[in-house]
Scaffold this active site. Structure first.
Site, short mmCIF file in Angstrom:
data_model
loop_
_atom_site.label_atom_id
_atom_site.label_comp_id
_atom_site.label_asym_id
_atom_site.label_seq_id
_atom_site.Cartn_x
_atom_site.Cartn_y
_atom_site.Cartn_z
N HIS A 1 -3.03 11.98 -0.69
CA HIS A 1 -3.96 12.83 0.07
C HIS A 1 -3.14 13.79 0.91
CE1 HIS A 1 -7.39 10.20 -0.78
NE2 HIS A 1 -6.55 9.19 -0.59
N SER B 1 -1.53 -0.67 -11.39
CA SER B 1 -2.58 -0.55 -10.36
C SER B 1 -2.92 0.92 -10.07
CB SER B 1 -2.29 -1.33 -9.08
OG SER B 1 -2.67 -2.69 -9.28
N CYS C 1 1.52 -4.09 -9.02
CA CYS C 1 1.69 -5.52 -9.30
C CYS C 1 3.18 -5.84 -9.43
CB CYS C 1 0.91 -5.92 -10.54
SG CYS C 1 1.42 -5.03 -11.99
#
Lengths: 121, 121
Positions: B73, B68, B88
């Site tokens: 950030h 995935s 997943c």
């Protein structure tokens, strides 16, 4: 002494799309179109991008935004897609964005959730 | 008739890092190093990448994974960083990954949360 209120870093939004046609989820075009339309609607500005096609099927498309990021993952085998949006703008019109993704990906339903990310001041 | 159990699409993990040195958060090297180490530890495989430096400061680094995606950030102005990992693999060792990010970014604290993403069967 009263504690300083927390600092709001970002709002985390999720849209879970169900009951999509598998073919709509295994093509990058509708995903890109939906993502660009969503950004334009919400005033979010893409500044970077990455994408990947999975074998045998499924896409991930990630846009880095001036306001954080938007990621779309698709599971054609389940007719499902998940949009995750981190945004420094708490007023992001997430219900309008859910409608855009629902319509562009021909989904039967869209579930929206949100969560706030804070740090101590 | 009993309803079929829901289909588990992915686990969504978040690590909020606080009390980091601003300089560690405005350089891509520690972020990249932390992300690569985390992937190696958890057996996650990067298959795509995008990054962006914000003006006047702060980075976003996104790795698309075979499992995935992982996004980091940073907010140097608040000494804070947020790692979002969609995987997943529900057995992702998130506490070990939080320790890696905490140590690589010299954070005073790391808060972990997780959420499961399901769709109807």
């Amino acid at each position: 002494m009263l504690e300083a209120p927390p600092i709001a870093l970002a709002s985390s939004f999720r849209i879970v799309l169900e009951g999509c046609a598998s073919s709509d989820l295994d093509s990058i075009k509708p995903l890109e179109h939906a993502a660009r339309r969503a950004c334009a609607t919400a005033g979010l500005t893409p500044v970077g991008e990455a994408r990947h096609h999975y074998a045998p099927h499924g896409w991930t498309l990630v846009l880095i935004l001036k306001e954080s990021h938007l990621a779309i993952h698709t599971w054609p085998e389940y007719g499902a897609a998940v949009v995750e949006l981190l945004s420094c703008r708490p007023d992001t019109p997430i219900d309008a964005l859910a409608e855009i993704f629902k319509s562009e990906l021909n989904a039967a339903g869209a579930r929206v959730s949100r969560d706030e990310i804070n740090v101590k001041n």
